[in-house]
Write a protein that holds these residues in place. Sequence first.
Motif, mmCIF file in Angstrom:
data_model
loop_
_atom_site.group_PDB
_atom_site.id
_atom_site.type_symbol
_atom_site.label_atom_id
_atom_site.label_comp_id
_atom_site.label_asym_id
_atom_site.label_seq_id
_atom_site.Cartn_x
_atom_site.Cartn_y
_atom_site.Cartn_z
ATOM 1 N N ARG A 49 23.016 39.126 12.192
ATOM 2 C CA ARG A 49 23.355 38.887 10.786
ATOM 3 C C ARG A 49 22.466 37.819 10.166
ATOM 4 N NH1 ARG A 49 27.933 35.480 8.909
ATOM 5 N NH2 ARG A 49 28.323 35.351 11.120
ATOM 6 N N GLU A 50 22.126 36.785 10.924
ATOM 7 C CA GLU A 50 21.348 35.661 10.400
ATOM 8 C C GLU A 50 19.849 35.944 10.305
ATOM 9 O OE1 GLU A 50 23.347 35.534 13.058
ATOM 10 O OE2 GLU A 50 25.067 34.401 12.349
ATOM 11 N N GLN A 86 29.526 46.076 22.919
ATOM 12 C CA GLN A 86 28.813 46.456 21.693
ATOM 13 C C GLN A 86 27.328 46.073 21.774
ATOM 14 O OE1 GLN A 86 30.724 44.934 18.170
ATOM 15 N NE2 GLN A 86 32.757 45.444 18.958
ATOM 16 N N THR A 96 21.455 44.048 13.896
ATOM 17 C CA THR A 96 22.371 43.420 14.846
ATOM 18 C C THR A 96 22.531 41.915 14.679
ATOM 19 O OG1 THR A 96 20.601 43.213 16.474
ATOM 20 C CG2 THR A 96 21.998 45.160 16.627
ATOM 21 N N MET A 124 30.601 27.532 15.544
ATOM 22 C CA MET A 124 31.386 28.758 15.699
ATOM 23 C C MET A 124 30.482 29.913 15.259
ATOM 24 S SD MET A 124 34.322 27.974 16.950
ATOM 25 C CE MET A 124 35.269 29.439 16.673
ATOM 26 N N GLU A 125 29.535 30.260 16.122
ATOM 27 C CA GLU A 125 28.542 31.277 15.792
ATOM 28 C C GLU A 125 29.093 32.679 16.074
ATOM 29 O OE1 GLU A 125 26.003 30.203 14.323
ATOM 30 O OE2 GLU A 125 25.801 28.141 14.981
ATOM 31 N N SER A 126 28.622 33.636 15.290
ATOM 32 C CA SER A 126 29.032 35.017 15.511
ATOM 33 C C SER A 126 28.277 35.589 16.708
ATOM 34 C CB SER A 126 28.752 35.851 14.265
ATOM 35 O OG SER A 126 27.383 35.849 13.976
ATOM 36 N N TYR A 127 28.832 36.606 17.332
ATOM 37 C CA TYR A 127 28.179 37.252 18.471
ATOM 38 C C TYR A 127 28.748 38.651 18.636
ATOM 39 C CZ TYR A 127 32.412 36.465 21.184
ATOM 40 O OH TYR A 127 33.708 36.477 21.635
ATOM 41 N N LEU A 128 28.021 39.486 19.338
ATOM 42 C CA LEU A 128 28.494 40.823 19.659
ATOM 43 C C LEU A 128 29.096 40.805 21.060
ATOM 44 C CD1 LEU A 128 25.577 43.147 18.495
ATOM 45 C CD2 LEU A 128 27.838 42.952 17.478
ATOM 46 N N GLU A 154 25.075 28.525 11.537
ATOM 47 C CA GLU A 154 26.045 28.491 10.434
ATOM 48 C C GLU A 154 25.953 27.164 9.693
ATOM 49 O OE1 GLU A 154 27.959 31.067 9.534
ATOM 50 O OE2 GLU A 154 27.244 32.303 11.176
#
Length: 126
Positions: free
Chosen positions: A71-72, A42, A69, A34-38, A19
């Motif tokens: 995003r980046e 999911q 899956t 603050m990275e996104s994750y599943l 990010e």
Amino acid sequence: MQFVGLRPGEKLYEELLIEDAPLVTAHPRIRKAMESYLPTDQLNPWLEKLRQAVAQRDPATLRQILCDTVREYTPNSDLVDNVYVERHAHDRMGGDATSGPSAPAQDLPANPTPKSETSGERMPLA
């Protein structure tokens, strides 16, 4: 020694954060990601799809799963997998499963040992 430039996939520096907006912490030189994750429930179905695509040796599906899956993740070139390309070209020309690029891959040794550049003899991996 001669500088020949970067090889494909080689970087000059490594990004530590994906990010663009790391959070400030109490220390002026430390940032928090603050990275996104599943969540696991999911993620697991996607991992199973990945396993199936690997077992089927299907790089196009693997790449699509990554695009869906992560995003980046953005592919920066067309899919180029020479084994995949050769296998499908061979299949289109009527190749069979016992010869040519569409033949099953041979098993590799569990612990391959590289050849010494000077003597040509095998040397153990460290």
